[in-house]
Design a protein around this motif. Structure first.
Motif, PDB file in Angstrom:
ATOM      1  N   MET A  67       0.802  -1.236   0.000  1.00  0.00           N
ATOM      2  CA  MET A  67       0.000   0.000   0.000  1.00  0.00           C
ATOM      3  C   MET A  67       0.827   1.274   0.000  1.00  0.00           C
ATOM      4  SD  MET A  67      -2.359  -1.531   2.962  1.00  0.00           S
ATOM      5  CE  MET A  67      -3.251  -0.053   3.380  1.00  0.00           C
ATOM      6  N   ARG A  68       2.110   1.186   0.309  1.00  0.00           N
ATOM      7  CA  ARG A  68       2.919   2.413   0.433  1.00  0.00           C
ATOM      8  C   ARG A  68       4.183   2.317  -0.412  1.00  0.00           C
ATOM      9  NH1 ARG A  68       1.946   5.544   5.059  1.00  0.00           N
ATOM     10  NH2 ARG A  68      -0.224   5.232   5.678  1.00  0.00           N
ATOM     11  N   ARG A  69       4.012   1.885  -1.643  1.00  0.00           N
ATOM     12  CA  ARG A  69       5.194   1.654  -2.468  1.00  0.00           C
ATOM     13  C   ARG A  69       6.021   2.927  -2.669  1.00  0.00           C
ATOM     14  NH1 ARG A  69       5.813  -3.180  -4.273  1.00  0.00           N
ATOM     15  NH2 ARG A  69       7.399  -2.508  -5.745  1.00  0.00           N
ATOM     16  N   GLU A  70       5.323   4.093  -2.612  1.00  0.00           N
ATOM     17  CA  GLU A  70       6.044   5.359  -2.803  1.00  0.00           C
ATOM     18  C   GLU A  70       7.075   5.605  -1.690  1.00  0.00           C
ATOM     19  OE1 GLU A  70       2.933   4.970  -1.972  1.00  0.00           O
ATOM     20  OE2 GLU A  70       2.426   6.293  -0.305  1.00  0.00           O
ATOM     21  N   GLN A  71       6.936   4.896  -0.559  1.00  0.00           N
ATOM     22  CA  GLN A  71       7.897   5.081   0.548  1.00  0.00           C
ATOM     23  C   GLN A  71       9.078   4.110   0.474  1.00  0.00           C
ATOM     24  OE1 GLN A  71       4.391   5.858   3.718  1.00  0.00           O
ATOM     25  NE2 GLN A  71       6.374   5.497   4.665  1.00  0.00           N
ATOM     26  N   LEU A  72       9.002   3.117  -0.433  1.00  0.00           N
ATOM     27  CA  LEU A  72      10.018   2.056  -0.428  1.00  0.00           C
ATOM     28  C   LEU A  72      11.434   2.604  -0.600  1.00  0.00           C
ATOM     29  CD1 LEU A  72       8.205  -0.729  -2.508  1.00  0.00           C
ATOM     30  CD2 LEU A  72       8.797  -0.809  -0.072  1.00  0.00           C
ATOM     31  N   GLY A  73      11.558   3.646  -1.419  1.00  0.00           N
ATOM     32  CA  GLY A  73      12.884   4.219  -1.702  1.00  0.00           C
ATOM     33  C   GLY A  73      13.535   4.851  -0.481  1.00  0.00           C
ATOM     34  N   ASP A  74      12.736   5.190   0.529  1.00  0.00           N
ATOM     35  CA  ASP A  74      13.299   5.821   1.742  1.00  0.00           C
ATOM     36  C   ASP A  74      13.986   4.812   2.660  1.00  0.00           C
ATOM     37  OD1 ASP A  74      11.937   8.001   0.867  1.00  0.00           O
ATOM     38  OD2 ASP A  74      10.292   7.835   2.324  1.00  0.00           O
ATOM     39  N   ILE A  75      13.700   3.521   2.447  1.00  0.00           N
ATOM     40  CA  ILE A  75      14.102   2.534   3.459  1.00  0.00           C
ATOM     41  C   ILE A  75      15.531   2.060   3.208  1.00  0.00           C
ATOM     42  CG2 ILE A  75      13.464   0.401   4.643  1.00  0.00           C
ATOM     43  CD1 ILE A  75      11.017   2.064   4.588  1.00  0.00           C
ATOM     44  N   ILE A  76      16.333   2.135   4.248  1.00  0.00           N
ATOM     45  CA  ILE A  76      17.712   1.637   4.183  1.00  0.00           C
ATOM     46  C   ILE A  76      17.720   0.122   4.357  1.00  0.00           C
ATOM     47  CG2 ILE A  76      19.924   1.612   5.401  1.00  0.00           C
ATOM     48  CD1 ILE A  76      19.282   4.451   6.312  1.00  0.00           C
ATOM     49  N   ALA A  77      16.976  -0.353   5.378  1.00  0.00           N
ATOM     50  CA  ALA A  77      16.956  -1.795   5.657  1.00  0.00           C
ATOM     51  C   ALA A  77      15.839  -2.107   6.648  1.00  0.00           C
ATOM     52  CB  ALA A  77      18.291  -2.249   6.252  1.00  0.00           C
ATOM     53  N   GLY A  78      15.496  -3.408   6.684  1.00  0.00           N
ATOM     54  CA  GLY A  78      14.533  -3.886   7.680  1.00  0.00           C
ATOM     55  C   GLY A  78      15.173  -4.969   8.526  1.00  0.00           C
ATOM     56  N   MET A  79      14.604  -5.164   9.702  1.00  0.00           N
ATOM     57  CA  MET A  79      15.045  -6.249  10.586  1.00  0.00           C
ATOM     58  C   MET A  79      13.837  -7.169  10.799  1.00  0.00           C
ATOM     59  SD  MET A  79      17.825  -4.598  10.877  1.00  0.00           S
ATOM     60  CE  MET A  79      17.110  -2.973  10.888  1.00  0.00           C
ATOM     61  N   GLU A  80      14.056  -8.486  10.787  1.00  0.00           N
ATOM     62  CA  GLU A  80      12.923  -9.408  10.991  1.00  0.00           C
ATOM     63  C   GLU A  80      13.224 -10.358  12.144  1.00  0.00           C
ATOM     64  OE1 GLU A  80       9.656  -9.870  10.032  1.00  0.00           O
ATOM     65  OE2 GLU A  80       9.819 -11.497  11.474  1.00  0.00           O
ATOM     66  N   GLU A  81      12.250 -10.479  13.047  1.00  0.00           N
ATOM     67  CA  GLU A  81      12.439 -11.176  14.316  1.00  0.00           C
ATOM     68  C   GLU A  81      12.109 -12.670  14.280  1.00  0.00           C
ATOM     69  OE1 GLU A  81      13.530 -10.195  17.244  1.00  0.00           O
ATOM     70  OE2 GLU A  81      12.628 -11.517  18.710  1.00  0.00           O
ATOM     71  N   THR A  82      11.115 -13.083  13.459  1.00  0.00           N
ATOM     72  CA  THR A  82      10.640 -14.466  13.642  1.00  0.00           C
ATOM     73  C   THR A  82      10.697 -15.318  12.380  1.00  0.00           C
ATOM     74  OG1 THR A  82       8.948 -15.783  14.781  1.00  0.00           O
ATOM     75  CG2 THR A  82       8.138 -14.154  13.206  1.00  0.00           C
ATOM     76  N   THR A  83      10.610 -16.644  12.612  1.00  0.00           N
ATOM     77  CA  THR A  83      10.728 -17.634  11.537  1.00  0.00           C
ATOM     78  C   THR A  83       9.735 -17.366  10.411  1.00  0.00           C
ATOM     79  OG1 THR A  83      11.140 -19.180  13.350  1.00  0.00           O
ATOM     80  CG2 THR A  83      10.913 -20.133  11.156  1.00  0.00           C
ATOM     81  N   THR A  84       8.472 -17.158  10.786  1.00  0.00           N
ATOM     82  CA  THR A  84       7.443 -16.952   9.765  1.00  0.00           C
ATOM     83  C   THR A  84       7.737 -15.710   8.932  1.00  0.00           C
ATOM     84  OG1 THR A  84       5.683 -18.201  10.819  1.00  0.00           O
ATOM     85  CG2 THR A  84       4.982 -16.306   9.516  1.00  0.00           C
ATOM     86  N   GLY A  85       8.201 -14.634   9.570  1.00  0.00           N
ATOM     87  CA  GLY A  85       8.548 -13.419   8.835  1.00  0.00           C
ATOM     88  C   GLY A  85       9.691 -13.682   7.863  1.00  0.00           C
ATOM     89  N   VAL A  86      10.698 -14.416   8.313  1.00  0.00           N
ATOM     90  CA  VAL A  86      11.849 -14.711   7.448  1.00  0.00           C
ATOM     91  C   VAL A  86      11.391 -15.534   6.244  1.00  0.00           C
ATOM     92  CG1 VAL A  86      14.074 -15.911   7.318  1.00  0.00           C
ATOM     93  CG2 VAL A  86      13.514 -14.537   9.338  1.00  0.00           C
ATOM     94  N   ILE A  87      10.493 -16.487   6.467  1.00  0.00           N
ATOM     95  CA  ILE A  87       9.983 -17.309   5.353  1.00  0.00           C
ATOM     96  C   ILE A  87       9.268 -16.418   4.336  1.00  0.00           C
ATOM     97  CG2 ILE A  87       8.236 -19.063   4.762  1.00  0.00           C
ATOM     98  CD1 ILE A  87       9.056 -20.482   7.421  1.00  0.00           C
ATOM     99  N   ARG A  88       8.430 -15.487   4.830  1.00  0.00           N
ATOM    100  CA  ARG A  88       7.709 -14.582   3.925  1.00  0.00           C
ATOM    101  C   ARG A  88       8.703 -13.721   3.132  1.00  0.00           C
ATOM    102  NH1 ARG A  88       3.350 -11.273   7.410  1.00  0.00           N
ATOM    103  NH2 ARG A  88       2.231 -10.953   5.468  1.00  0.00           N
ATOM    104  N   LEU A  89       9.736 -13.235   3.808  1.00  0.00           N
ATOM    105  CA  LEU A  89      10.687 -12.328   3.158  1.00  0.00           C
ATOM    106  C   LEU A  89      11.562 -13.061   2.148  1.00  0.00           C
ATOM    107  CD1 LEU A  89      11.484 -10.306   6.356  1.00  0.00           C
ATOM    108  CD2 LEU A  89      10.350  -9.423   4.308  1.00  0.00           C
ATOM    109  N   LYS A  90      11.918 -14.305   2.471  1.00  0.00           N
ATOM    110  CA  LYS A  90      12.725 -15.073   1.505  1.00  0.00           C
ATOM    111  C   LYS A  90      11.888 -15.365   0.258  1.00  0.00           C
ATOM    112  CE  LYS A  90      16.326 -16.991   4.404  1.00  0.00           C
ATOM    113  NZ  LYS A  90      16.788 -18.093   5.244  1.00  0.00           N
ATOM    114  N   ALA A  91      10.580 -15.563   0.452  1.00  0.00           N
ATOM    115  CA  ALA A  91       9.693 -15.767  -0.709  1.00  0.00           C
ATOM    116  C   ALA A  91       9.654 -14.491  -1.555  1.00  0.00           C
ATOM    117  CB  ALA A  91       8.288 -16.156  -0.237  1.00  0.00           C
ATOM    118  N   MET A  92       9.629 -13.335  -0.900  1.00  0.00           N
ATOM    119  CA  MET A  92       9.648 -12.057  -1.644  1.00  0.00           C
ATOM    120  C   MET A  92      10.968 -11.902  -2.390  1.00  0.00           C
ATOM    121  SD  MET A  92       7.968  -9.467   1.155  1.00  0.00           S
ATOM    122  CE  MET A  92       7.946  -7.980   0.141  1.00  0.00           C
ATOM    123  N   GLU A  93      12.069 -12.255  -1.733  1.00  0.00           N
ATOM    124  CA  GLU A  93      13.387 -12.153  -2.394  1.00  0.00           C
ATOM    125  C   GLU A  93      13.423 -13.061  -3.624  1.00  0.00           C
ATOM    126  OE1 GLU A  93      16.854 -13.099   0.066  1.00  0.00           O
ATOM    127  OE2 GLU A  93      18.022 -13.445  -1.755  1.00  0.00           O
TER     128      GLU A  93
END
Ligand SMILES: NC(=O)c1ccc[n+]([C@@H]2O[C@H](COP(=O)([O-])OP(=O)(O)OC[C@H]3O[C@@H](n4cnc5c(N)ncnc54)[C@H](O)[C@@H]3O)[C@@H](O)[C@H]2O)c1
Length: 422
Positions: free
Chosen positions: A140-166
């Motif tokens: 919903m906020r793709r216009e903000q994506l360019g501002d982000i330096i990095a994200g941190m992810e705490e849990t297994t399920t989040g990492v699985i979702r992010l690896k799927a995005m990668e």
């Protein structure tokens, strides 16, 4: 203190109790405290805006204080509608001057409004437990994506979702998978979830574990911890798995292993810990014994098929706080804890602070690392650097007053050589 911070919390008058409990947890978090003191002196996050979406607990409060001490401008929202500790949310706003958007028991719409409020902060760094802020930014906020330096992810399920995005080429900024640090998952997922899940089940039901058949679905880091602690309470533990290696490990660790279709018929208490969907499904629910207790300690409330449970029920009522009774057509009654959400953090207080000390030391140091190495990071999921992980283990042992041996020069040479066999 009167706050001018944007916030949406239950009741600011709860702040004094929150402050007491945050300080209590802080005493068990010496590694994070040392990082906070260094951050205060060095200001490594000076001026960076951080949007964090984590369970709003006393331990998280101490992490937020650490980021703020490092110079960051921090906003916090909840990573689960049921996990917020309202006194902690109030204390963060009122005493520590940090914006918080979180109310225990908030409905789904409010939950997402709160995530959007955190995203309105225009973060340069994100911190997630389940990838919800990253999800909102990418959808919903793709216009903000360019501002982000990095994200941190705490849990297994989040990492699985992010690896799927990668893998799909969809990830728009680098993410550090804090869960992958050994000083995180070996201790937080295993011992933290192990103890606090049992705590949640007992607080909700006051049931006796001794002599019960306790079914753990999933023998990963969390499942291992839950099984270990349930056995320690005298339960007969049954493990269900889909991975042969993990199933074999459970068997040799001394547990009974069987498919969920068989376990469903004999279990007294069921706890899912898989990160998977509908692990306990309609056909399993149909074969359960009268009085069976169902709960989940995986990230999302999808592990038990709750819509199926509702449709099989002739009647439902609240039996106790955090216990919903489902009476099936034939009169059998099943009990669902904490709406099928993370039982350890909904019905109890989540992981003890001494464990979160390591998880959140990783979060703080990974954030500093991300800022320092922003230029070289690609749009990928990165592990926490080994040096950070090992330094946290070293510091943790030191703060626990435990010293260990060091390799002698002779031993180091021997272990590195291929020709010194004897
Ligand atoms: N409650 C908490 O505080 C807490 C803490 C840490 C992690 N988590 C969450 O717990 C979940 C599990 O995390 P983990 O670190 O143990 O993951 P893991 O990957 O180490 O283990 C998950 C295990 O579940 C098994 N599994 C998958 N589908 C299954 C099925 N249908 N039936 C039986 N087993 C199945 C997998 O084979 C694997 O062994 C994740 O959602 C994670 O985010 C919760």
């Amino acid at each position: 203190m009167a706050t001018t911070r944007r916030h949406d919390v239950k009741d600011l008058s709860l702040a004094p109790e929150g402050v007491r409990r945050i300080r209590w947890a802080d005493r068990q978090m010496p590694v994070l405290t040392a990082i906070r003191e260094r951050f205060a002196a060095e200001q490594p996050l000076n001026g960076y805006r951080v949007s964090a979406c984590l369970h709003v607990t006393t331990e998280t409060a101490n992490l937020m204080r650490t980021l703020k001490a490092g110079g960051a401008d921090v906003v916090l929202c909840a990573s689960n509608p049921l996990s917020t500790q309202d006194d902690v949310a109030a204390a963060l706003v009122d005493e520590f001057d940090i914006s918080v958007f979180a109310i225990k028991g908030e409905d789904n719409d409010t939950y997402y409004q709160h995530i959007e409020a955190a995203v309105d902060h225009k973060p340069q760094l994100t911190m997630d437990d389940g990838a919800d802020v990253i999800g909102v930014l990418h959808s919903m906020r793709r216009e903000q994506l360019g501002d982000i330096i990095a994200g941190m992810e705490e849990t297994t399920t989040g990492v699985i979702r992010l690896k799927a995005m990668e893998a799909d080429g969809a990830l728009a900024f680098p993410v550090i998978a804090v869960n992958e640090a050994r000083t995180k998952h070996l201790f937080d997922n295993r011992y933290g979830t192990g103890q606090s899940t049992i705590d949640g089940i007992i607080r909700a039901t006051n049931v006796l574990f001794a002599g019960k058949r306790f079914v753990v679905a999933g023998y990963g880091w969390t499942g291992r911890g839950v099984a270990l602690r349930a056995r320690g309470m005298g339960a007969h533990v049954i493990v269900t798995e889909v991975d042969p290696m993990r199933a074999l490990e459970a068997l040799m660790d001394g547990y009974e292993v069987m498919p969920i279709s068989e376990a469903a018929r004999v279990g007294d208490i069921f706890c899912t810990a898989t990160g998977d969907k509908h692990v306990i499904d309609a056909q399993h629910i149909e074969s359960m014994k009268d009085g069976a207790i169902l709960c989940n300690t995986g990230h999302f409330n999808v592990e038990i098929n709750i819509p199926a449970l509702r449709s099989l029920a002739a009647e439902t009522r609240e039996a106790r706080h955090f216990v919903e009774e489902f009476t099936l057509a034939d009169g059998r009654r099943l009990y669902l804890l904490a709406e099928g959400r993370l039982v350890n953090i909904s019905a109890a207080e989540g992981h003890p602070a001494i464990v979160m000390d390591m998880s959140f030391a990783n979060q703080a140091l990974a954030t500093e690392y991300a800022v320092q190495h922003a230029a070289s990071l690609e749009h990928k999921v990165y592990p926490v650097p080994t040096e950070i992980d090992e330094e946290i283990a070293r510091l943790k042992l030191e703060t626990m007053g435990v010293s260990i041996d060091r390799l002698t020069a002779e031993q180091a040479k021997y272990l590195a050589s291929w020709d010194e066999g004897t």
